[in-house]
Design a protein around this motif. Structure first.
Motif, PDB file in Angstrom:
ATOM      1  N   PHE A  22     -11.695  -8.131  -5.699  1.00 40.65           N
ATOM      2  CA  PHE A  22     -12.424  -7.820  -4.477  1.00 40.65           C
ATOM      3  C   PHE A  22     -11.616  -8.175  -3.229  1.00 40.65           C
ATOM      4  CE2 PHE A  22     -15.373  -8.905  -1.053  1.00 40.65           C
ATOM      5  CZ  PHE A  22     -16.074  -7.714  -0.947  1.00 40.65           C
ATOM      6  N   ALA A  23     -11.119  -9.398  -3.179  1.00 39.92           N
ATOM      7  CA  ALA A  23     -10.438  -9.875  -1.969  1.00 39.92           C
ATOM      8  C   ALA A  23      -9.076  -9.227  -1.760  1.00 39.92           C
ATOM      9  CB  ALA A  23     -10.293 -11.398  -2.016  1.00 39.92           C
ATOM     10  N   SER A  24      -8.464  -8.719  -2.820  1.00 40.19           N
ATOM     11  CA  SER A  24      -7.135  -8.113  -2.674  1.00 40.19           C
ATOM     12  C   SER A  24      -7.187  -6.682  -2.152  1.00 40.19           C
ATOM     13  CB  SER A  24      -6.381  -8.138  -4.008  1.00 40.19           C
ATOM     14  OG  SER A  24      -7.032  -7.318  -4.970  1.00 40.19           O
ATOM     15  N   ASP A  25      -8.355  -6.096  -2.095  1.00 41.47           N
ATOM     16  CA  ASP A  25      -8.505  -4.723  -1.595  1.00 41.47           C
ATOM     17  C   ASP A  25      -8.743  -4.768  -0.090  1.00 41.47           C
ATOM     18  OD1 ASP A  25      -9.177  -2.119  -0.944  1.00 41.47           O
ATOM     19  OD2 ASP A  25     -10.631  -1.898  -2.579  1.00 41.47           O
ATOM     20  N   PRO A  26      -7.748  -4.346   0.700  1.00 40.36           N
ATOM     21  CA  PRO A  26      -7.905  -4.406   2.157  1.00 40.36           C
ATOM     22  C   PRO A  26      -9.144  -3.664   2.661  1.00 40.36           C
ATOM     23  CG  PRO A  26      -5.642  -3.882   1.594  1.00 40.36           C
ATOM     24  CD  PRO A  26      -6.440  -3.808   0.317  1.00 40.36           C
ATOM     25  N   MET A  60      -0.147  -6.609   3.316  1.00 36.76           N
ATOM     26  CA  MET A  60      -0.702  -7.383   2.219  1.00 36.76           C
ATOM     27  C   MET A  60       0.366  -7.599   1.135  1.00 36.76           C
ATOM     28  SD  MET A  60      -3.604  -7.446   3.707  1.00 36.76           S
ATOM     29  CE  MET A  60      -4.763  -8.183   2.596  1.00 36.76           C
ATOM     30  N   THR A  61       0.310  -8.765   0.490  1.00 35.52           N
ATOM     31  CA  THR A  61       1.171  -9.035  -0.653  1.00 35.52           C
ATOM     32  C   THR A  61       0.802  -8.058  -1.764  1.00 35.52           C
ATOM     33  OG1 THR A  61       1.374 -11.361  -0.106  1.00 35.52           O
ATOM     34  CG2 THR A  61       1.707 -10.787  -2.408  1.00 35.52           C
ATOM     35  N   PRO A  62       1.797  -7.523  -2.471  1.00 30.46           N
ATOM     36  CA  PRO A  62       1.477  -6.627  -3.587  1.00 30.46           C
ATOM     37  C   PRO A  62       0.594  -7.334  -4.620  1.00 30.46           C
ATOM     38  CG  PRO A  62       3.814  -6.526  -3.069  1.00 30.46           C
ATOM     39  CD  PRO A  62       3.238  -7.657  -2.267  1.00 30.46           C
ATOM     40  N   VAL A  68      -2.223 -14.582  -5.637  1.00 29.60           N
ATOM     41  CA  VAL A  68      -1.683 -14.675  -4.277  1.00 29.60           C
ATOM     42  C   VAL A  68      -2.207 -13.509  -3.438  1.00 29.60           C
ATOM     43  CG1 VAL A  68       0.422 -14.687  -2.873  1.00 29.60           C
ATOM     44  CG2 VAL A  68       0.380 -15.874  -5.086  1.00 29.60           C
ATOM     45  N   LEU A  69      -2.840 -13.863  -2.329  1.00 35.14           N
ATOM     46  CA  LEU A  69      -3.395 -12.880  -1.394  1.00 35.14           C
ATOM     47  C   LEU A  69      -2.765 -13.023  -0.010  1.00 35.14           C
ATOM     48  CD1 LEU A  69      -7.150 -13.324  -2.361  1.00 35.14           C
ATOM     49  CD2 LEU A  69      -5.750 -11.302  -2.788  1.00 35.14           C
ATOM     50  N   VAL A  83       0.086 -15.556   6.632  1.00 29.14           N
ATOM     51  CA  VAL A  83      -1.198 -16.170   6.310  1.00 29.14           C
ATOM     52  C   VAL A  83      -1.262 -16.430   4.803  1.00 29.14           C
ATOM     53  CG1 VAL A  83      -3.708 -15.893   6.416  1.00 29.14           C
ATOM     54  CG2 VAL A  83      -2.263 -14.914   8.224  1.00 29.14           C
ATOM     55  N   PRO A  84      -1.105 -17.694   4.381  1.00 33.75           N
ATOM     56  CA  PRO A  84      -1.200 -18.022   2.955  1.00 33.75           C
ATOM     57  C   PRO A  84      -2.661 -18.033   2.500  1.00 33.75           C
ATOM     58  CG  PRO A  84       0.146 -19.634   4.144  1.00 33.75           C
ATOM     59  CD  PRO A  84      -0.599 -18.817   5.158  1.00 33.75           C
ATOM     60  N   LEU A  85      -2.933 -17.340   1.393  1.00 34.74           N
ATOM     61  CA  LEU A  85      -4.280 -17.252   0.846  1.00 34.74           C
ATOM     62  C   LEU A  85      -4.160 -17.127  -0.666  1.00 34.74           C
ATOM     63  CD1 LEU A  85      -7.360 -16.901   1.432  1.00 34.74           C
ATOM     64  CD2 LEU A  85      -6.911 -14.453   1.681  1.00 34.74           C
TER      65      LEU A  85
END
Length: 143
Positions: A22-26, A60-62, A68-69, A83-85
């Protein structure tokens, strides 16, 4: 160079793979990260968001198997902010960890306001994902 970092986190009572997917989808950012700005636009293969100072670009990071987000925000002035997430396993659920960095020249009050906005976004992410809006599979291995 930053003056200070603070790790902000939230426990999400959902598996890592679900939170990550969910969170990795911009395209989902407006659902859980209104503090970033808006509206979100995807044009010519790039994501951008309207801020009070103009349009900022998001890189966004691949997708990866490590949760890693991270992303880079290029501000309207051209400054690039990393922005580290992360999404990490926390028992049967997940912990989402955001590293908030205090930029030089940022007052203590501004830093606290930034932290409040990030905490609000993380709380909303928890709410949305736990309510079942995330769905789907994929994400980090071992989730």
């Amino acid at each position: 160079m930053t003056e200070r970092s603070r790790h902000l986190s939230v426990h999400v009572d959902r598996p890592v793979a679900e939170v990550y997917a969910f969170a990795s989808d911009p395209a989902n950012l407006p659902l859980w990260a209104p503090g970033l700005g808006g509206p979100l636009v995807h044009e010519d293969g790039a994501w951008s968001v309207l801020t009070p100072h103009g349009r900022a670009r998001l890189e966004m990071t691949p997708l990866n198997e490590h949760g890693v987000l991270d992303h880079v925000v290029t501000t309207p002035s051209g400054e690039r902010v990393h922005v580290p997430l992360r999404v990490v396993a926390d028992g049967a659920g997940s912990e989402v960890v955001f590293t908030l960095r205090r930029a030089p020249g940022t007052s203590e009050e501004e830093f606290e306001q930034d932290a409040e906005r990030v905490n609000a976004d993380l709380a909303l992410l928890k709410q949305v994902v736990e309510a079942g809006a995330a769905g789907g599979a994929g994400g980090p291995a071992g989730a």
